[in-house]
Design a protein around this motif. Structure first.
Motif, short mmCIF file in Angstrom:
data_model
loop_
_atom_site.label_atom_id
_atom_site.label_comp_id
_atom_site.label_asym_id
_atom_site.label_seq_id
_atom_site.Cartn_x
_atom_site.Cartn_y
_atom_site.Cartn_z
N MET A 158 0.85 -1.20 0.00
CA MET A 158 0.00 0.00 0.00
C MET A 158 0.89 1.25 0.00
O MET A 158 1.77 1.38 0.84
CB MET A 158 -0.88 -0.01 1.25
CG MET A 158 -1.81 1.20 1.36
SD MET A 158 -2.78 1.18 2.89
CE MET A 158 -4.33 0.52 2.31
N LEU A 159 0.66 2.11 -0.97
CA LEU A 159 1.46 3.33 -1.04
C LEU A 159 0.96 4.37 -0.04
O LEU A 159 -0.21 4.36 0.37
CB LEU A 159 1.38 3.92 -2.46
CG LEU A 159 2.12 3.17 -3.56
CD1 LEU A 159 1.75 3.73 -4.92
CD2 LEU A 159 3.63 3.27 -3.35
N GLN A 160 1.86 5.28 0.33
CA GLN A 160 1.50 6.34 1.29
C GLN A 160 0.23 7.09 0.86
O GLN A 160 -0.65 7.33 1.69
CB GLN A 160 2.68 7.33 1.38
CG GLN A 160 2.41 8.46 2.38
CD GLN A 160 3.39 9.63 2.23
OE1 GLN A 160 4.15 9.70 1.28
NE2 GLN A 160 3.34 10.55 3.17
N ARG A 161 0.13 7.45 -0.41
CA ARG A 161 -1.03 8.26 -0.81
C ARG A 161 -2.34 7.48 -0.71
O ARG A 161 -3.40 8.07 -0.46
CB ARG A 161 -0.86 8.86 -2.22
CG ARG A 161 -0.84 7.88 -3.35
CD ARG A 161 -0.95 8.60 -4.72
NE ARG A 161 -0.74 7.64 -5.79
CZ ARG A 161 0.46 7.28 -6.24
NH1 ARG A 161 1.55 7.80 -5.76
NH2 ARG A 161 0.56 6.38 -7.19
N MET A 175 -0.84 0.79 6.68
CA MET A 175 0.19 0.18 5.84
C MET A 175 0.75 -1.07 6.50
O MET A 175 0.97 -2.09 5.84
CB MET A 175 1.31 1.20 5.55
CG MET A 175 0.83 2.38 4.72
SD MET A 175 2.07 3.70 4.57
CE MET A 175 2.97 3.13 3.12
#
Lengths: 90, 90
Positions: free
Chosen positions: A1-4, A73
């Motif tokens: 999962m990306l930060q954004r 995350m």
């Protein structure tokens, strides 16, 4: 999962918890509605300044948003790791 | 303290703790040296993808970086709040 993706999820979750519409948060934070919607869906990176403005309109701190995003995350990483059962069946 | 300042500080701090040069992290993460330097100094926003790459080259998770950045932001807020002594003198 990306930060954004994580940050977008947290922003949408918090807005929903406060029963606010995109339009209301957009008006309060002076962040364009279309942009805010894309940020919530993890489609756009949010600049540090805009994140401050959105957080302010939700009355939470950016640090709280970052911690919740970090938790998400980590949770996803834990869930996607192969379990002992899965490994045993290999 | 803006998110990018906190994240930049954490990235530089972690790199220094590991005795790595900008050049080494840049090469490992395939992120341009000049850009990485600006990110560390809080002058550029880092995209989610590049943050993953830099974190990977430092062998820490993005969630750890976000938590440390959140701690820094809270610490600064606490330090900049007027103390009881300051208020008493007003």
């Amino acid at each position: 999962m990306l930060q954004r993706h994580a940050v977008g999820y947290v922003l949408r979750d918090e807005r929903s918890a406060q029963s606010l519409t995109l339009r209301e948060v957009s008006a309060k934070s002076a962040v364009a509605l279309g942009y805010l919607s894309e940020v919530e869906r993890g489609q756009k990176e949010v600049s540090s300044e805009l994140l401050e403005m959105v957080a302010g309109s939700l009355r939470i701190s950016v640090s709280t948003i970052l911690r919740r995003a970090a938790d998400l995350m980590d949770m996803e990483t834990a869930l996607s790791a192969p379990s002992v059962d899965t490994l045993a069946r290999m």
